[in-house]
Write a protein that holds these residues in place. Structure first.
Motif, PDB file in Angstrom:
ATOM      1  N   GLU A 143       3.913  -9.852 -46.459  1.00 15.34           N
ATOM      2  CA  GLU A 143       2.909 -10.912 -46.363  1.00 15.34           C
ATOM      3  C   GLU A 143       1.582 -10.357 -46.825  1.00 15.34           C
ATOM      4  O   GLU A 143       1.203  -9.234 -46.478  1.00 15.34           O
ATOM      5  N   PRO A 146      -4.973 -11.111 -45.166  1.00 19.10           N
ATOM      6  CA  PRO A 146      -5.930 -12.211 -45.260  1.00 19.10           C
ATOM      7  C   PRO A 146      -7.207 -11.739 -45.927  1.00 19.10           C
ATOM      8  O   PRO A 146      -7.589 -10.569 -45.835  1.00 19.10           O
ATOM      9  N   THR A 174      -3.030  -9.027 -53.533  1.00 19.86           N
ATOM     10  CA  THR A 174      -3.228 -10.046 -52.508  1.00 19.86           C
ATOM     11  C   THR A 174      -3.109 -11.447 -53.102  1.00 19.86           C
ATOM     12  O   THR A 174      -2.507 -12.339 -52.509  1.00 19.86           O
ATOM     13  N   GLN A 178      -0.350 -14.183 -52.062  1.00 24.02           N
ATOM     14  CA  GLN A 178      -0.769 -15.507 -51.598  1.00 24.02           C
ATOM     15  C   GLN A 178      -0.100 -16.602 -52.402  1.00 24.02           C
ATOM     16  O   GLN A 178       0.277 -17.652 -51.852  1.00 24.02           O
ATOM     17  N   SER A 182       2.232 -19.421 -50.718  1.00 25.85           N
ATOM     18  CA  SER A 182       1.943 -20.852 -50.900  1.00 25.85           C
ATOM     19  C   SER A 182       3.138 -21.578 -51.511  1.00 25.85           C
ATOM     20  O   SER A 182       3.448 -22.713 -51.135  1.00 25.85           O
ATOM     21  N   ARG A 207       4.562 -19.149 -42.568  1.00 22.02           N
ATOM     22  CA  ARG A 207       3.273 -18.457 -42.479  1.00 22.02           C
ATOM     23  C   ARG A 207       3.246 -17.418 -41.366  1.00 22.02           C
ATOM     24  O   ARG A 207       2.632 -16.361 -41.510  1.00 22.02           O
TER      25      ARG A 207
END
Length: 475
Positions: A143, A146, A174, A178, A182, A207
């Protein structure tokens, strides 16, 4: 004459009553048995063999007139490409599909959650779970991290259940992660909306890697049924109406016959060779087999087996998410080890080949999906075995170079020969079973024993080793 119409009327009445009574007494026609239900089992990691197995099961269900296909799942997840292929087949199937996570103790994690959401009917057995559908980044962290907060405060830690991101090199990892996240969220949301299931939890499963038990999934509208086994599930969904390709279909599954789809030999073979460990072993066997064939032309067996293993290994690798840098390192390492045998470099090429092979094997499979990694123990064992082969062959080559030459034309000088024929300027002699032309400063005679003391191309220089015996001259 007045009684005749009355008699006819009574006869007609009795005949009608007889016909109606006979019709009422006749047993009703037996109802046709319900159409069969086809069961396709998904166990273990989802890969190319699993996708092919499901596709064949759906095809056979349509061919044989099955009313329903049940995918009985127990999987930790699998490859994204294989999962999407299964979902495409489910959405295009004219036969409805029910996903059943069972038996008790099974799970439908990661790719299994997407497949369950795509099915027309979703069910679980007690004691099972689903979820943890966060995509695993190819070659990177599961993952993305953020983005940093604009206010200067540190970013919040990753959600529970997600792995900490590993350091990565390359441009904007990153952003790439992402995008993948998505895409996965949008995909599972579209499936949930199509089947009328809990969209919010589907997004949370991707998520936050959330998971649910069977009872919780039923309460939150993720599945429709909880059943302890397949007969119980068929009894629960009996009479359910489904909309399949614009037509309404009512299931009659109570008491329907279960037909299990068994994988054929091609699917079993595909399941074996698409195991990354097996694919790596096949590649090594293929390259070594061809090397031994080229080193010993005419042996045939190493060449034939090596060619087959190499082709199977390459076929398996093109079905898997391969890191081509790792594949190139493996090929380079094997080439270095072969070169060490052919032209010993005091271990430099051999050691470099082993290091390149180990690094290539570690990064060969470009994914962290469970069931698709190559164990480090296997890599170490193959590296040690390759090193032993290289050291053994190199030692044999060095020892053979230190031995005296015992064959070939270099051994002719110093040997004794027998004169076969004598000509005007040259003679023919026999040396070690071979026929040579020879010259001598002294006259030679047939049958005489001579010593080879020199050579000029294909002509030997000889001299007598003993005076001609009388008996030889007489012959």
């Amino acid at each position: 004459m007045a009684r005749r119409p009355l008699i006819l009327w009574w006869c007609a009445t009795l005949w009608v009553a007889f016909v109606l009574g006979a019709g009422a007494a006749a047993p009703p026609a037996p109802a046709a048995p319900p159409a069969p239900v086809r069961v396709v089992t998904i166990e273990g990691a989802i890969g190319p063999a699993t996708a092919e197995h499901v596709r064949r099961g759906l095809t056979h269900a349509q061919r044989d007139g099955a009313q329903l296909v049940v995918l009985q799942m127990d999987t930790p997840g699998g490859l994204d490409t294989s999962m999407r292929r299964i979902i495409r087949d489910i959405l295009a199937s004219p036969v409805p599909v029910a996903s059943f996570v069972g038996p008790s103790g099974a799970r439908a994690a990661s790719a299994g959650t997407y497949i369950l959401y795509a099915s027309h009917i979703a069910a679980m057995a007690p004691g099972t779970n689903l979820g943890a559908a966060t995509p695993v980044a190819l070659g990177g962290s599961p993952e993305p991290a953020p983005p940093p907060a604009r206010s200067g405060r540190p970013a919040q830690p990753a959600a529970s259940g997600a792995s900490e991101p590993a350091p990565q090199t390359g441009p904007t990892p990153t952003v790439s992660g992402q995008k993948q996240l998505s895409d996965a969220v949008a995909y599972i949301r579209s499936l949930a909306q199509m089947r009328g299931r809990n969209v919010q939890w589907a997004e949370k499963a991707v998520r936050e890697a959330a998971s649910l038990s069977a009872e919780e999934a039923l309460a939150q509208g993720v599945i429709e049924f909880v059943a302890r086994d397949l007969p119980t599930l068929l009894a629960q969904i009996d009479g359910r109406r489904l909309d399949i390709e614009g037509r309404s279909l009512t299931l009659r599954t109570a008491g329907a016959a279960l037909v299990h789809e068994e994988p054929d030999w091609r699917i079993r073979l595909l399941a074996v060779i698409t195991d990354p460990s097996v694919a790596l072993i096949l590649m090594m066997l293929g390259i070594y087999g061809l090397f031994f064939e080229f080193s010993n032309p005419g042996a045939l067996v190493p060449g034939v087996l090596g060619g087959i293993c190499l082709l199977l290994g390459l076929y398996a690798l093109q079905l898997l998410p391969v890191n081509y840098a790792g594949l190139a390192l493996i090929a380079l390492g094997l080439a270095f080890m072969v070169a060490e045998v052919l032209m010993p470099s005091f271990g430099v090429l051999g050691l470099g080949g082993i290091v390149a092979f180990v690094l290539g094997a570690v990064i060969l499979i470009d994914t962290e999906v469970p069931g698709f990694g190559i164990p480090l123990g296997l890599i170490a064992a193959m590296a040690v075995l390759s090193a032993a082969v290289v050291i053994g062959l190199t030692a044999m080559a060095v020892r053979s170079r230190q031995r005296a030459v015992v064959s070939g034309d270099a051994t002719v000088i110093g040997q004794q020969a027998r004169v076969l024929e004598v000509g005007v300027d040259e003679a023919w002699v026999e040396v070690a079973g071979e026929r040579w032309r020879a010259r001598s400063h002294t006259k030679l005679h047939t049958g005489q024993t001579v010593l080879v003391h020199g050579r000029d191309g294909l002509v030997l220089h000889v001299r007598p080793v003993a005076p001609l015996q009388e008996s030889d001259h007489d012959r």
